[in-house]
Design a protein around this motif. Structure first.
Motif, PDB file in Angstrom:
ATOM      1  N   ASN A 132      10.872   9.821  -5.975  1.00 60.11           N
ATOM      2  CA  ASN A 132      10.116   8.572  -6.039  1.00 60.11           C
ATOM      3  C   ASN A 132       8.696   8.645  -5.480  1.00 60.11           C
ATOM      4  O   ASN A 132       8.068   7.608  -5.286  1.00 60.11           O
ATOM      5  CB  ASN A 132      10.884   7.470  -5.286  1.00 60.11           C
ATOM      6  CG  ASN A 132      12.154   7.106  -6.018  1.00 60.11           C
ATOM      7  OD1 ASN A 132      12.153   6.864  -7.212  1.00 60.11           O
ATOM      8  ND2 ASN A 132      13.261   7.100  -5.297  1.00 60.11           N
ATOM      9  N   THR A 133       8.201   9.832  -5.221  1.00 63.07           N
ATOM     10  CA  THR A 133       6.855   9.971  -4.668  1.00 63.07           C
ATOM     11  C   THR A 133       6.027  10.915  -5.531  1.00 63.07           C
ATOM     12  O   THR A 133       6.445  12.033  -5.816  1.00 63.07           O
ATOM     13  CB  THR A 133       6.910  10.509  -3.217  1.00 63.07           C
ATOM     14  OG1 THR A 133       7.731   9.650  -2.438  1.00 63.07           O
ATOM     15  CG2 THR A 133       5.529  10.573  -2.603  1.00 63.07           C
ATOM     16  N   ASN A 134       4.864  10.438  -5.902  1.00 62.84           N
ATOM     17  CA  ASN A 134       3.915  11.262  -6.646  1.00 62.84           C
ATOM     18  C   ASN A 134       3.441  12.386  -5.726  1.00 62.84           C
ATOM     19  O   ASN A 134       2.998  12.119  -4.610  1.00 62.84           O
ATOM     20  CB  ASN A 134       2.733  10.377  -7.069  1.00 62.84           C
ATOM     21  CG  ASN A 134       1.730  11.077  -7.941  1.00 62.84           C
ATOM     22  OD1 ASN A 134       1.533  12.278  -7.841  1.00 62.84           O
ATOM     23  ND2 ASN A 134       1.071  10.301  -8.787  1.00 62.84           N
ATOM     24  N   PRO A 135       3.518  13.643  -6.180  1.00 60.06           N
ATOM     25  CA  PRO A 135       3.065  14.760  -5.331  1.00 60.06           C
ATOM     26  C   PRO A 135       1.616  14.592  -4.856  1.00 60.06           C
ATOM     27  O   PRO A 135       1.239  15.116  -3.818  1.00 60.06           O
ATOM     28  CB  PRO A 135       3.205  15.983  -6.236  1.00 60.06           C
ATOM     29  CG  PRO A 135       4.142  15.583  -7.315  1.00 60.06           C
ATOM     30  CD  PRO A 135       4.023  14.105  -7.471  1.00 60.06           C
ATOM     31  N   GLN A 136       0.842  13.828  -5.610  1.00 54.56           N
ATOM     32  CA  GLN A 136      -0.555  13.610  -5.239  1.00 54.56           C
ATOM     33  C   GLN A 136      -0.671  12.896  -3.890  1.00 54.56           C
ATOM     34  O   GLN A 136      -1.630  13.087  -3.161  1.00 54.56           O
ATOM     35  CB  GLN A 136      -1.275  12.815  -6.329  1.00 54.56           C
ATOM     36  CG  GLN A 136      -2.779  12.824  -6.190  1.00 54.56           C
ATOM     37  CD  GLN A 136      -3.363  14.227  -6.277  1.00 54.56           C
ATOM     38  OE1 GLN A 136      -3.019  15.012  -7.164  1.00 54.56           O
ATOM     39  NE2 GLN A 136      -4.243  14.550  -5.356  1.00 54.56           N
ATOM     40  N   PHE A 137       0.330  12.092  -3.546  1.00 50.91           N
ATOM     41  CA  PHE A 137       0.333  11.403  -2.248  1.00 50.91           C
ATOM     42  C   PHE A 137       0.220  12.416  -1.113  1.00 50.91           C
ATOM     43  O   PHE A 137      -0.615  12.279  -0.227  1.00 50.91           O
ATOM     44  CB  PHE A 137       1.606  10.564  -2.101  1.00 50.91           C
ATOM     45  CG  PHE A 137       1.825  10.013  -0.716  1.00 50.91           C
ATOM     46  CD1 PHE A 137       1.019   8.996  -0.221  1.00 50.91           C
ATOM     47  CD2 PHE A 137       2.833  10.519   0.091  1.00 50.91           C
ATOM     48  CE1 PHE A 137       1.228   8.475   1.062  1.00 50.91           C
ATOM     49  CE2 PHE A 137       3.048  10.004   1.370  1.00 50.91           C
ATOM     50  CZ  PHE A 137       2.230   8.989   1.859  1.00 50.91           C
ATOM     51  N   ALA A 181       0.832  -1.206   0.000  1.00 55.22           N
ATOM     52  CA  ALA A 181       0.000   0.000   0.000  1.00 55.22           C
ATOM     53  C   ALA A 181       0.870   1.260   0.000  1.00 55.22           C
ATOM     54  O   ALA A 181       0.576   2.217  -0.731  1.00 55.22           O
ATOM     55  CB  ALA A 181      -0.931  -0.008   1.205  1.00 55.22           C
ATOM     56  N   ILE A 182       1.939   1.260   0.785  1.00 54.12           N
ATOM     57  CA  ILE A 182       2.850   2.414   0.800  1.00 54.12           C
ATOM     58  C   ILE A 182       3.412   2.638  -0.601  1.00 54.12           C
ATOM     59  O   ILE A 182       3.418   3.763  -1.113  1.00 54.12           O
ATOM     60  CB  ILE A 182       4.007   2.209   1.813  1.00 54.12           C
ATOM     61  CG1 ILE A 182       3.478   2.281   3.240  1.00 54.12           C
ATOM     62  CG2 ILE A 182       5.117   3.228   1.590  1.00 54.12           C
ATOM     63  CD1 ILE A 182       4.479   1.828   4.300  1.00 54.12           C
ATOM     64  N   HIS A 183       3.856   1.572  -1.227  1.00 52.82           N
ATOM     65  CA  HIS A 183       4.406   1.669  -2.587  1.00 52.82           C
ATOM     66  C   HIS A 183       3.361   2.248  -3.545  1.00 52.82           C
ATOM     67  O   HIS A 183       3.646   3.189  -4.304  1.00 52.82           O
ATOM     68  CB  HIS A 183       4.865   0.289  -3.067  1.00 52.82           C
ATOM     69  CG  HIS A 183       5.320   0.284  -4.485  1.00 52.82           C
ATOM     70  ND1 HIS A 183       4.470   0.015  -5.540  1.00 52.82           N
ATOM     71  CD2 HIS A 183       6.534   0.536  -5.038  1.00 52.82           C
ATOM     72  CE1 HIS A 183       5.131   0.102  -6.668  1.00 52.82           C
ATOM     73  NE2 HIS A 183       6.390   0.408  -6.397  1.00 52.82           N
ATOM     74  N   ASP A 184       2.156   1.690  -3.508  1.00 54.57           N
ATOM     75  CA  ASP A 184       1.102   2.152  -4.421  1.00 54.57           C
ATOM     76  C   ASP A 184       0.689   3.587  -4.121  1.00 54.57           C
ATOM     77  O   ASP A 184       0.479   4.382  -5.044  1.00 54.57           O
ATOM     78  CB  ASP A 184      -0.123   1.229  -4.340  1.00 54.57           C
ATOM     79  CG  ASP A 184       0.144  -0.143  -4.932  1.00 54.57           C
ATOM     80  OD1 ASP A 184       1.217  -0.345  -5.546  1.00 54.57           O
ATOM     81  OD2 ASP A 184      -0.723  -1.031  -4.780  1.00 54.57           O
ATOM     82  N   PHE A 185       0.553   3.944  -2.853  1.00 52.64           N
ATOM     83  CA  PHE A 185       0.170   5.308  -2.488  1.00 52.64           C
ATOM     84  C   PHE A 185       1.218   6.304  -2.971  1.00 52.64           C
ATOM     85  O   PHE A 185       0.878   7.360  -3.495  1.00 52.64           O
ATOM     86  CB  PHE A 185       0.012   5.455  -0.973  1.00 52.64           C
ATOM     87  CG  PHE A 185      -1.218   4.795  -0.399  1.00 52.64           C
ATOM     88  CD1 PHE A 185      -2.266   4.363  -1.191  1.00 52.64           C
ATOM     89  CD2 PHE A 185      -1.331   4.614   0.965  1.00 52.64           C
ATOM     90  CE1 PHE A 185      -3.396   3.762  -0.647  1.00 52.64           C
ATOM     91  CE2 PHE A 185      -2.454   4.022   1.530  1.00 52.64           C
ATOM     92  CZ  PHE A 185      -3.485   3.601   0.717  1.00 52.64           C
ATOM     93  N   ARG A 186       2.491   5.965  -2.784  1.00 50.35           N
ATOM     94  CA  ARG A 186       3.560   6.873  -3.209  1.00 50.35           C
ATOM     95  C   ARG A 186       3.630   6.974  -4.726  1.00 50.35           C
ATOM     96  O   ARG A 186       3.956   8.027  -5.271  1.00 50.35           O
ATOM     97  CB  ARG A 186       4.912   6.401  -2.665  1.00 50.35           C
ATOM     98  CG  ARG A 186       5.059   6.637  -1.177  1.00 50.35           C
ATOM     99  CD  ARG A 186       6.411   6.224  -0.693  1.00 50.35           C
ATOM    100  NE  ARG A 186       7.434   7.102  -1.266  1.00 50.35           N
ATOM    101  CZ  ARG A 186       8.728   6.829  -1.249  1.00 50.35           C
ATOM    102  NH1 ARG A 186       9.166   5.709  -0.713  1.00 50.35           N
ATOM    103  NH2 ARG A 186       9.586   7.652  -1.787  1.00 50.35           N
ATOM    104  N   GLU A 187       3.319   5.890  -5.398  1.00 47.93           N
ATOM    105  CA  GLU A 187       3.406   5.869  -6.857  1.00 47.93           C
ATOM    106  C   GLU A 187       2.228   6.588  -7.518  1.00 47.93           C
ATOM    107  O   GLU A 187       2.405   7.322  -8.491  1.00 47.93           O
ATOM    108  CB  GLU A 187       3.450   4.419  -7.331  1.00 47.93           C
ATOM    109  CG  GLU A 187       3.716   4.260  -8.817  1.00 47.93           C
ATOM    110  CD  GLU A 187       3.829   2.796  -9.176  1.00 47.93           C
ATOM    111  OE1 GLU A 187       2.776   2.155  -9.396  1.00 47.93           O
ATOM    112  OE2 GLU A 187       4.967   2.297  -9.225  1.00 47.93           O
ATOM    113  N   ARG A 188       1.013   6.377  -6.996  1.00 48.70           N
ATOM    114  CA  ARG A 188      -0.192   6.893  -7.672  1.00 48.70           C
ATOM    115  C   ARG A 188      -0.988   7.903  -6.870  1.00 48.70           C
ATOM    116  O   ARG A 188      -1.920   8.507  -7.398  1.00 48.70           O
ATOM    117  CB  ARG A 188      -1.110   5.714  -8.020  1.00 48.70           C
ATOM    118  CG  ARG A 188      -0.441   4.679  -8.877  1.00 48.70           C
ATOM    119  CD  ARG A 188      -1.370   3.620  -9.405  1.00 48.70           C
ATOM    120  NE  ARG A 188      -2.317   3.082  -8.473  1.00 48.70           N
ATOM    121  CZ  ARG A 188      -2.488   1.785  -8.238  1.00 48.70           C
ATOM    122  NH1 ARG A 188      -1.756   0.911  -8.868  1.00 48.70           N
ATOM    123  NH2 ARG A 188      -3.389   1.373  -7.386  1.00 48.70           N
TER     124      ARG A 188
END
Length: 195
Positions: A147-152, A66-73
């Protein structure tokens, strides 16, 4: 009847004694049932098994995913159903581990911040002075931003249940920053008027 019961019988009379005896028996019966019920409940509490090692490991994998997905998308782009599909587990298993989406989100964000903190502590453990810590911190921050989407970060503000936790994190960081600047002043790397 005992001597005490004989005395009570004389004081209350036949009818009063019978009523008192019935009430006493009723009370004793209910007290006994209560104690038996309490004992059973206590036994059941001890029989409750803690979460299995397998589920603890699975919980950790779910949170990492979930951390990976949240940071990515971003948080809002990840559906709760996406995680079990990608980990090849059932939705039921996910909901056995996390009661609801709020708990899932809260634990994920808490683990994210805890991972960041632990990782930083390990990396600065061998730093000799504050300037080395600044360099490690900047490298970590650049990597995180990259490595983190600003949307996170934007999405975090949309979840009021996280507000208290995020505020606590800000206060902790503010305190650690203040301590860091004090250390830098003592080591002679920061000027005294720096805060």
């Amino acid at each position: 009847p005992t001597e005490k019961q004989q005395e009570e019988k004389q004081q209350l009379g036949e009818d009063g004694f019978a009523e008192a005896a019935a009430n006493s028996s009723f009370f004793t019966l209910h007290s006994s049932l209560f104690i038996v019920s309490l004992h059973r409940n206590c036994m059941n509490m001890h029989e409750t098994k803690p979460i299995s090692d397998y589920k603890q490991g699975l919980r950790s994998k779910i949170l990492d995913k979930a951390i990976h997905d949240f940071r990515e998308r971003g948080i809002r782009s990840v559906r709760m159903d996406d995680v079990p599909t990608e980990l090849e587990i059932s939705k039921r298993t996910l909901y056995e581990i996390f009661e609801n989406k709020e708990q899932f989100l809260s634990e994920t964000v808490q683990k994210y911040y805890e991972n960041r903190r632990q990782n930083m502590e390990v990396q600065i453990e061998h730093c000799k002075n504050v300037m080395e810590i600044v360099i490690v911190f900047l490298r970590k921050k650049i990597d995180e931003i990259h490595n983190t989407n600003p949307q996170f970060y934007a999405d975090l503000t949309h979840y009021p249940q996280l507000a208290d936790y995020l505020q606590t994190q800000k206060e902790r960081i503010r305190k650690e920053s203040s301590d860091f600047f004090e250390r830098g002043k003592k080591e002679g790397y920061f000027r005294q008027e720096t805060s």
